[in-house]
Design a protein around this motif. Structure first.
Motif, PDB file in Angstrom:
ATOM      1  N   ASN A 153      20.274  19.071 -69.910  1.00 44.82           N
ATOM      2  CA  ASN A 153      20.890  18.745 -68.628  1.00 44.82           C
ATOM      3  C   ASN A 153      20.005  17.767 -67.859  1.00 44.82           C
ATOM      4  N   GLU A 154      20.381  16.505 -67.844  1.00 46.48           N
ATOM      5  CA  GLU A 154      19.568  15.491 -67.170  1.00 46.48           C
ATOM      6  C   GLU A 154      19.755  15.509 -65.658  1.00 46.48           C
ATOM      7  N   ASN A 155      20.856  16.066 -65.169  1.00 40.96           N
ATOM      8  CA  ASN A 155      21.114  16.107 -63.732  1.00 40.96           C
ATOM      9  C   ASN A 155      20.021  16.881 -62.997  1.00 40.96           C
ATOM     10  N   PHE A 156      19.683  18.063 -63.527  1.00 37.19           N
ATOM     11  CA  PHE A 156      18.674  18.894 -62.867  1.00 37.19           C
ATOM     12  C   PHE A 156      17.318  18.193 -62.866  1.00 37.19           C
ATOM     13  N   ALA A 157      16.913  17.643 -64.010  1.00 36.63           N
ATOM     14  CA  ALA A 157      15.619  16.980 -64.107  1.00 36.63           C
ATOM     15  C   ALA A 157      15.532  15.786 -63.163  1.00 36.63           C
ATOM     16  N   ARG A 158      16.624  15.033 -63.050  1.00 36.29           N
ATOM     17  CA  ARG A 158      16.631  13.860 -62.169  1.00 36.29           C
ATOM     18  C   ARG A 158      16.498  14.271 -60.699  1.00 36.29           C
ATOM     19  N   GLU A 159      17.277  15.276 -60.290  1.00 32.79           N
ATOM     20  CA  GLU A 159      17.219  15.716 -58.895  1.00 32.79           C
ATOM     21  C   GLU A 159      15.864  16.333 -58.573  1.00 32.79           C
ATOM     22  N   LEU A 160      15.278  17.040 -59.536  1.00 36.54           N
ATOM     23  CA  LEU A 160      13.963  17.637 -59.334  1.00 36.54           C
ATOM     24  C   LEU A 160      12.929  16.574 -58.985  1.00 36.54           C
ATOM     25  N   MET A 161      13.026  15.424 -59.608  1.00 33.15           N
ATOM     26  CA  MET A 161      12.088  14.333 -59.312  1.00 33.15           C
ATOM     27  C   MET A 161      12.516  13.533 -58.081  1.00 33.15           C
ATOM     28  N   GLU A 162      13.767  13.086 -58.067  1.00 35.75           N
ATOM     29  CA  GLU A 162      14.196  12.149 -57.021  1.00 35.75           C
ATOM     30  C   GLU A 162      14.328  12.795 -55.654  1.00 35.75           C
ATOM     31  N   LEU A 163      14.907  13.984 -55.591  1.00 35.86           N
ATOM     32  CA  LEU A 163      15.171  14.628 -54.302  1.00 35.86           C
ATOM     33  C   LEU A 163      14.097  15.617 -53.880  1.00 35.86           C
ATOM     34  N   PHE A 164      13.519  16.338 -54.823  1.00 37.34           N
ATOM     35  CA  PHE A 164      12.667  17.469 -54.465  1.00 37.34           C
ATOM     36  C   PHE A 164      11.176  17.172 -54.503  1.00 37.34           C
ATOM     37  N   THR A 165      10.752  16.114 -55.207  1.00 38.03           N
ATOM     38  CA  THR A 165       9.299  15.921 -55.348  1.00 38.03           C
ATOM     39  C   THR A 165       8.860  14.481 -55.135  1.00 38.03           C
ATOM     40  N   ILE A 166       8.899  13.647 -56.172  1.00 36.64           N
ATOM     41  CA  ILE A 166       8.199  12.355 -56.115  1.00 36.64           C
ATOM     42  C   ILE A 166       9.034  11.219 -55.541  1.00 36.64           C
ATOM     43  N   GLY A 167      10.349  11.385 -55.455  1.00 39.00           N
ATOM     44  CA  GLY A 167      11.191  10.368 -54.861  1.00 39.00           C
ATOM     45  C   GLY A 167      11.647   9.311 -55.850  1.00 39.00           C
ATOM     46  N   PRO A 168      12.591   8.456 -55.440  1.00 41.84           N
ATOM     47  CA  PRO A 168      13.145   7.441 -56.337  1.00 41.84           C
ATOM     48  C   PRO A 168      12.157   6.316 -56.625  1.00 41.84           C
ATOM     49  N   GLY A 169      12.397   5.630 -57.739  1.00 47.70           N
ATOM     50  CA  GLY A 169      11.606   4.462 -58.080  1.00 47.70           C
ATOM     51  C   GLY A 169      10.250   4.748 -58.679  1.00 47.70           C
ATOM     52  N   VAL A 170       9.948   6.021 -58.934  1.00 43.47           N
ATOM     53  CA  VAL A 170       8.633   6.401 -59.453  1.00 43.47           C
ATOM     54  C   VAL A 170       8.724   6.800 -60.923  1.00 43.47           C
ATOM     55  N   TYR A 171       9.828   7.383 -61.309  1.00 38.55           N
ATOM     56  CA  TYR A 171      10.004   7.871 -62.670  1.00 38.55           C
ATOM     57  C   TYR A 171      10.923   6.930 -63.456  1.00 38.55           C
ATOM     58  N   THR A 172      10.973   7.132 -64.776  1.00 39.43           N
ATOM     59  CA  THR A 172      11.825   6.336 -65.650  1.00 39.43           C
ATOM     60  C   THR A 172      12.914   7.220 -66.253  1.00 39.43           C
ATOM     61  N   GLU A 173      13.860   6.589 -66.935  1.00 41.82           N
ATOM     62  CA  GLU A 173      14.891   7.355 -67.637  1.00 41.82           C
ATOM     63  C   GLU A 173      14.282   8.190 -68.750  1.00 41.82           C
ATOM     64  N   ASP A 174      13.203   7.712 -69.351  1.00 39.80           N
ATOM     65  CA  ASP A 174      12.517   8.511 -70.364  1.00 39.80           C
ATOM     66  C   ASP A 174      11.930   9.790 -69.751  1.00 39.80           C
ATOM     67  N   ASP A 175      11.447   9.692 -68.511  1.00 43.69           N
ATOM     68  CA  ASP A 175      10.944  10.889 -67.825  1.00 43.69           C
ATOM     69  C   ASP A 175      12.075  11.879 -67.560  1.00 43.69           C
ATOM     70  N   VAL A 176      13.253  11.364 -67.210  1.00 38.74           N
ATOM     71  CA  VAL A 176      14.414  12.229 -66.998  1.00 38.74           C
ATOM     72  C   VAL A 176      14.744  12.980 -68.278  1.00 38.74           C
ATOM     73  N   LYS A 177      14.786  12.256 -69.391  1.00 43.08           N
ATOM     74  CA  LYS A 177      15.115  12.876 -70.678  1.00 43.08           C
ATOM     75  C   LYS A 177      14.055  13.902 -71.076  1.00 43.08           C
ATOM     76  N   ALA A 178      12.782  13.561 -70.870  1.00 45.68           N
ATOM     77  CA  ALA A 178      11.707  14.491 -71.220  1.00 45.68           C
ATOM     78  C   ALA A 178      11.763  15.733 -70.342  1.00 45.68           C
ATOM     79  N   GLY A 179      12.000  15.550 -69.050  1.00 47.55           N
ATOM     80  CA  GLY A 179      12.104  16.687 -68.146  1.00 47.55           C
ATOM     81  C   GLY A 179      13.279  17.581 -68.501  1.00 47.55           C
ATOM     82  N   ALA A 180      14.405  16.974 -68.886  1.00 46.04           N
ATOM     83  CA  ALA A 180      15.576  17.752 -69.273  1.00 46.04           C
ATOM     84  C   ALA A 180      15.291  18.598 -70.512  1.00 46.04           C
ATOM     85  N   LEU A 181      14.562  18.043 -71.463  1.00 45.41           N
ATOM     86  CA  LEU A 181      14.198  18.805 -72.659  1.00 45.41           C
ATOM     87  C   LEU A 181      13.278  19.975 -72.312  1.00 45.41           C
TER      88      LEU A 181
END
Length: 239
Positions: A153-181
């Motif tokens: 589930n990439e939605n949860f991993a993306r929101e965890l980074m973008e909304l809840f912690t480090i904010g947009p523009g800091v992570y990559t799509e590869d980070d989203v995929k890794a976080g989802a795994l």
């Protein structure tokens, strides 16, 4: 009205808007009464807002008017002139970790989340974040239950980074995929709200997440995010 009194009222009202729910006129008057120094009145208001103890809410059960008792209890708290910084921050975190009853539809889950926010309202952000990542209502809202390494589930991993912690523009799509795994494998029993993790659907190898390689689970992902240089400024700016 003297300029000193007007200044004191303005300062006290400002403090109560920031550190409580609203500048109740009667409470403003009590703080400024007999005080010649506006800063002293504002300091007294701040001390009061910081010192108001946490307010409890009613248990989770359906009441006769169709509203949940816990929701009625919370709105009663928000309407109260005795609501201080703890109530204000409970409300803030509710918006920060946004969920919705229309999608979740489970009173016990929503009540449990409200209690979690209330417990950590003025506490450690890292402790709150770790609890929210596996909070049943949060997991349901962001569609995490049922995820697997085959279908993460990439939605949860993306929101965890973008909304809840480090904010947009800091992570990559590869980070989203890794976080989802790393977050894959969780289930929530809808009736009991019990959270479980299925080993057969969970990550068995290593991933690279925000420049770090390892066999990560939820604890490691949260710690990496908390330690990231963008996390504290992003959270502080929202507060």
């Amino acid at each position: 009205m003297s300029s000193s009194l007007a200044s004191a009222e303005a300062l006290v009202a400002h403090v109560l808007r920031r550190c409580a729910i609203a500048p109740d006129q009667g409470r403003v008057a009590r703080f400024v009464q007999g005080v010649s120094d506006p800063k002293a009145a504002a300091t007294a208001a701040l001390d009061w807002a910081l010192g108001v103890p946490p307010r409890p809410i009613l248990p989770a059960q359906q009441s006769r008017d169709g509203w949940e008792d816990s929701l009625n209890g919370w709105t009663d708290n928000l309407r109260s002139s005795d609501a201080g910084l703890h109530e204000r921050m409970t409300w803030f975190w509710h918006g920060y970790f946004a969920t919705g009853s229309d999608k979740i539809g489970n009173l016990n889950m929503l009540h449990t989340q409200q209690q979690l926010l209330r417990t950590h309202a003025l506490g450690n952000f890292g402790s709150l974040l770790r609890q929210m990542v596996t909070d049943p209502a949060m997991m349901f809202y962001l569609d995490l239950p049922g995820s697997s390494v085959e279908a993460p589930n990439e939605n949860f991993a993306r929101e965890l980074m973008e909304l809840f912690t480090i904010g947009p523009g800091v992570y990559t799509e590869d980070d989203v995929k890794a976080g989802a795994l790393a977050l894959a494998g969780y289930d929530v029993d809808y009736e009991t709200a019990k959270v479980s993790k299925k080993a057969e659907r969970s990550l068995g190898g290593e991933v690279v997440f925000l420049g770090q390689r390892g066999r990560f689970g939820v604890d490691e992902i949260v710690q990496i995010l908390l330690a990231h240089e963008a996390c504290a400024p992003s959270v502080a700016a929202k507060v």
